[in-house]
Design an enzyme around this catalytic site. Structure first.
Site, mmCIF file in Angstrom:
data_model
loop_
_atom_site.group_PDB
_atom_site.id
_atom_site.type_symbol
_atom_site.label_atom_id
_atom_site.label_comp_id
_atom_site.label_asym_id
_atom_site.label_seq_id
_atom_site.Cartn_x
_atom_site.Cartn_y
_atom_site.Cartn_z
ATOM 1 C CG ASP A 1 -1.913 -1.162 1.190
ATOM 2 O OD1 ASP A 1 -2.234 -1.657 0.094
ATOM 3 O OD2 ASP A 1 -2.317 -1.596 2.283
ATOM 4 C CD GLU A 2 4.714 -0.497 -0.402
ATOM 5 O OE1 GLU A 2 3.798 -0.776 -1.211
ATOM 6 O OE2 GLU A 2 5.388 -1.366 0.171
ATOM 7 N N GLY A 3 1.419 3.117 -2.454
ATOM 8 C CA GLY A 3 0.990 4.052 -3.502
ATOM 9 C C GLY A 3 1.487 3.585 -4.859
ATOM 10 C CE LYS A 4 2.265 -2.402 -4.414
ATOM 11 N NZ LYS A 4 1.933 -2.062 -3.014
ATOM 12 C CE LYS B 1 0.616 10.323 -7.854
ATOM 13 N NZ LYS B 1 0.566 11.671 -7.323
ATOM 14 C CG ASN C 1 -2.934 -10.751 -2.393
ATOM 15 O OD1 ASN C 1 -2.931 -10.554 -3.608
ATOM 16 N ND2 ASN C 1 -1.899 -11.270 -1.760
ATOM 17 N N GLY D 1 -4.723 -4.238 -3.773
ATOM 18 C CA GLY D 1 -5.684 -3.178 -4.075
ATOM 19 C C GLY D 1 -4.878 -1.955 -4.455
ATOM 20 C CG HIS D 2 -2.177 -2.046 -7.006
ATOM 21 N ND1 HIS D 2 -1.362 -2.691 -7.894
ATOM 22 C CD2 HIS D 2 -1.854 -2.553 -5.782
ATOM 23 C CE1 HIS D 2 -0.597 -3.555 -7.241
ATOM 24 N NE2 HIS D 2 -0.881 -3.492 -5.969
ATOM 25 C CD GLN E 1 0.518 -8.843 -2.667
ATOM 26 O OE1 GLN E 1 1.149 -9.466 -3.506
ATOM 27 N NE2 GLN E 1 -0.748 -8.535 -2.858
ATOM 28 N NE ARG F 1 -7.471 -6.391 6.698
ATOM 29 C CZ ARG F 1 -6.530 -7.325 6.637
ATOM 30 N NH1 ARG F 1 -6.293 -8.095 7.681
ATOM 31 N NH2 ARG F 1 -5.817 -7.493 5.532
ATOM 32 C CG LEU G 1 6.159 15.261 1.578
ATOM 33 C CD1 LEU G 1 7.249 14.598 2.419
ATOM 34 C CD2 LEU G 1 6.780 16.287 0.634
ATOM 35 N N GLY H 1 -0.178 13.956 -3.413
ATOM 36 C CA GLY H 1 -1.631 13.808 -3.476
ATOM 37 C C GLY H 1 -1.950 12.605 -4.338
HETATM 38 P P1 GDP Z 1 -0.867 0.394 -3.499
HETATM 39 O O1 GDP Z 1 -1.453 -0.889 -3.036
HETATM 40 O O2 GDP Z 1 0.599 0.464 -3.261
HETATM 41 O O3 GDP Z 1 -1.227 0.731 -4.914
HETATM 42 O O4 GDP Z 1 -1.498 1.531 -2.582
HETATM 43 P P2 GDP Z 1 -3.047 1.686 -2.167
HETATM 44 O O5 GDP Z 1 -3.815 2.149 -3.329
HETATM 45 O O6 GDP Z 1 -3.521 0.463 -1.476
HETATM 46 O O7 GDP Z 1 -2.944 2.785 -1.039
HETATM 47 C C1 GDP Z 1 -2.336 4.003 -1.277
HETATM 48 C C2 GDP Z 1 -3.350 5.122 -0.961
HETATM 49 O O8 GDP Z 1 -2.683 6.357 -0.964
HETATM 50 C C3 GDP Z 1 -4.452 5.244 -1.986
HETATM 51 O O9 GDP Z 1 -5.625 5.677 -1.354
HETATM 52 C C4 GDP Z 1 -3.921 6.320 -2.930
HETATM 53 O O10 GDP Z 1 -4.951 7.018 -3.614
HETATM 54 C C5 GDP Z 1 -3.238 7.208 -1.962
HETATM 55 N N1 GDP Z 1 -2.103 7.990 -2.451
HETATM 56 C C6 GDP Z 1 -1.071 7.612 -3.233
HETATM 57 N N2 GDP Z 1 -0.145 8.601 -3.305
HETATM 58 C C7 GDP Z 1 -0.624 9.605 -2.537
HETATM 59 C C8 GDP Z 1 -0.122 10.886 -2.152
HETATM 60 O O11 GDP Z 1 0.972 11.283 -2.520
HETATM 61 N N3 GDP Z 1 -0.904 11.635 -1.321
HETATM 62 C C9 GDP Z 1 -2.122 11.231 -0.890
HETATM 63 N N4 GDP Z 1 -2.828 12.045 -0.110
HETATM 64 N N5 GDP Z 1 -2.614 10.028 -1.204
HETATM 65 C C10 GDP Z 1 -1.868 9.230 -2.000
HETATM 66 P P1 IMO Z 2 -1.013 -4.145 -2.294
HETATM 67 O O1 IMO Z 2 -0.589 -4.707 -3.614
HETATM 68 C C1 IMO Z 2 -0.976 -4.533 2.028
HETATM 69 C C2 IMO Z 2 -1.045 -8.566 3.676
HETATM 70 C C3 IMO Z 2 -2.282 -8.991 4.440
HETATM 71 C C4 IMO Z 2 -1.668 -9.933 5.432
HETATM 72 C C5 IMO Z 2 -0.577 -10.622 4.608
HETATM 73 C C6 IMO Z 2 -1.000 -11.971 4.024
HETATM 74 O O2 IMO Z 2 -2.297 -3.425 -2.340
HETATM 75 O O3 IMO Z 2 0.081 -3.363 -1.660
HETATM 76 P P2 IMO Z 2 -2.604 -12.651 2.032
HETATM 77 O O4 IMO Z 2 -4.059 -12.366 1.811
HETATM 78 O O5 IMO Z 2 -1.724 -12.150 0.956
HETATM 79 O O6 IMO Z 2 -2.337 -14.080 2.369
HETATM 80 O O7 IMO Z 2 -2.249 -11.826 3.378
HETATM 81 O O8 IMO Z 2 -0.255 -9.742 3.561
HETATM 82 N N1 IMO Z 2 -1.295 -8.069 2.299
HETATM 83 C C7 IMO Z 2 -1.223 -6.793 1.951
HETATM 84 N N2 IMO Z 2 -1.010 -5.693 2.690
HETATM 85 N N3 IMO Z 2 -1.100 -4.416 0.692
HETATM 86 C C8 IMO Z 2 -1.306 -5.507 -0.067
HETATM 87 O O9 IMO Z 2 -1.313 -5.457 -1.411
HETATM 88 C C9 IMO Z 2 -1.402 -6.762 0.557
HETATM 89 N N4 IMO Z 2 -1.607 -8.022 0.116
HETATM 90 C C10 IMO Z 2 -1.522 -8.818 1.186
HETATM 91 O O10 IMO Z 2 -2.910 -7.899 5.050
HETATM 92 O O11 IMO Z 2 -1.024 -9.201 6.445
HETATM 93 MG MG MG Z 3 -3.003 -1.569 -1.802
#
Ligand code: GDP
Ligand code: IMO
Ligand code: MG
Length: 426
Positions: free
Chosen positions: A13-16, A18, A38, A40-41, A227, A305, A334, A417
């Protein structure tokens, strides 16, 4: 950019999503190589928010080819639903001038018994649970490793698929019964999977050959990691990990493109740290968590969650830079620190009278680790409208420079953002 691997360098969930969307502009093909739904981007385009689970985030740009590689585990019913939902929102998948989707014929399938087993095993573990997404990812990769999995190529041959499925359902129903769980119906699974298989047939291809031919034609390819580094089955905080190689090496095995064809590795980090699910998070801090949750941020894109939050961990990210060979660092969110008066950054850990400058593999040690922090005065200003690096407050620039220095990386992108235009390319 010819070939680029993009990986998460923290706990996911680092923001990949985006950053993939931003980089897709400079690539022809986007490939998912590991994980399943699993992931969610999130990609925000103006008022519209898209959350991609199996389909590469490049799908939102016209004229691109998106590949679900052999290393991904695919729930075909979920994939059809994702395609339908995108098409309902006007994103053409596979025809009509939109992006085109290809699905590897050797990708393994996630089946309903994988999801049930995932749920049952988590429940049985009680407080020792991993906190999985319950999408059946672990059990599906277990079947793959045990050489008993069903693949997309099986689904394309209905008779063979049904025969293998019947056996698998019988076997797994015995295991589910031992857990005290409901057995599953072969007929129901068979019907829904064959239906999904029919819908997916036009997308199915030998994606390894496709990618090699594309590379010969000098097409540029972006490998979309899912992940994060510390969820990697080999390099993460085992057993609190996912079941695939999320790190840069996974891009080769999960796509069939060899290591010497890879040009650049981009690592994505948040300016702080988050983790969803159980397992160690050395810099966890409720103050920053409450602040971010109060702003409506840091809720899981797949499960909703609340994510656990903490300060930026330079020890962990330095390790991630080493494992992945990160050439360029993208720092997102940031702006999440805009209202924080005192910002901390972890530069080492201390446990049992010892100082650690690298993340220890022994979880018992890692759990005892106390972060050693350096402190920054916050910039206390809105960064979300900055157009280039020099627009950022001086203190924010100082924070970023220190972050890059401590992790031994070269910063190439700063995101302030969720939208495309809220991106500073250095
Ligand atoms: P991913 O799994 O690495 O693609 O990241 P997620 O989409 O699960 O979670 C990242 C969250 O941060 C999402 O809600 C994005 O819309 C948001 N996001 C990404 N970059 C930025 C940023 O620079 N600022 C803000 N406010 N939100 C961001
Ligand atoms: P993205 O690509 C954050 C975490 C789960 C759990 C562990 C194992 O959006 O960054 P799993 O269902 O894979 O067996 O769960 O890994 N997890 C993630 N956490 N971002 C994800 O994907 C994740 N995919 C799995 O929360 O701790
Ligand atoms: Mg994600």
């Amino acid at each position: 950019m010819a070939t680029t691997i993009l990986v998460g360098a923290q706990w996911g969930d680092e923001g990949k999503g985006k950053i993939i969307d931003v980089l897709t502009d400079r690539h022809d093909i986007v490939v998912r190589y590991a994980g399943g739904n699993n992931a969610g981007h999130t990609v925000e385009l103006g008022p519209e928010k898209f959350v991609l689970h199996l389909i590469p985030s490049g799908i939102l740009r016209r004229g691109k080819v998106c590949v679900i590689g052999n290393g991904v585990v695919v729930d075909p019913v979920a994939l059809v639903k994702e395609i339908d939902e995108l098409e309902d929102r006007g994103v053409a998948v596979g025809h009509g001038g939109g992006a085109k989707l290809l699905l590897s014929e050797t990708a393994h399938l996630v089946l309903p018994y994988h999801r049930s087993l995932d749920e049952q095993r988590e429940a049985a573990k009680g407080s020792g649970r991993i906190g999985t997404t319950k999408r059946g990812i672990g059990p599906a990769y277990s079947d793959k490793a045990a050489r008993t999995g069903l693949r997309v190529i099986d689904l394309m041959k209905p008779e063979r698929f049904s025969e293998k499925l019947r056996q698998k359902v019988e076997e797994n129903n015995e295991i589910l019964k031992a857990f005290g769980a409901q057995p599953l119906s072969f007929e129901e699974i068979n019907a829904s999977y064959l239906e999904a298989g029919k819908r997916l047939r036009p997308f199915v291809a030998n994606t390894v050959v496709y990618l090699h031919e594309a590379l010969k034609k000098r097409k540029s390819v972006l490998f979309e990691g899912a992940q994060g580094t510390f969820l990697d089955i080999d390099h993460g905080t085992y057993p609190y990990v996912t079941s695939s190689n999320t790190t840069a090496g996974g891009a080769c095995t999960g796509s069939g493109v060899p290591p010497h064809r890879m040009d650049t590795v981009v690592g994505v980090v948040k300016a702080y740290t988050t983790r969803v699910g159980e397992g160690p998070l050395p810099t966890e801090d409720n103050m920053i968590g409450d602040l971010l949750h109060g702003l409506g941020r840091e809720f899981g894109a797949t499960t909703g969650r609340p994510r656990r939050c903490g300060w930026f961990d330079a020890v962990a990210v330095r390790y991630a830079a080493m494992i992945n060979g990160i050439d360029q660092l993208a720092v997102t969110n940031l702006d999440g620190l805009d209202t924080v008066a005192k910002i901390k950054m972890c530069v080492a850990y201390k446990a049992g009278g010892r100082t650690y400058e690298t993340i220890p593999n022994d979880l018992d040690v890692l759990k005892q680790c106390q972060p050693v922090y350096i402190e920054f005065d916050g910039w206390l200003g809105d960064t979300s409208g900055a157009k280039d690096f020099d627009d950022l407050p001086k203190k924010a620039r100082g924070y970023l420079k220190k972050l890059a220095a401590l992790t031994g990386t070269k910063m190439s992108i700063v995101s302030i953002g969720p939208r495309r235009e809220q991106t500073i390319v250095l």
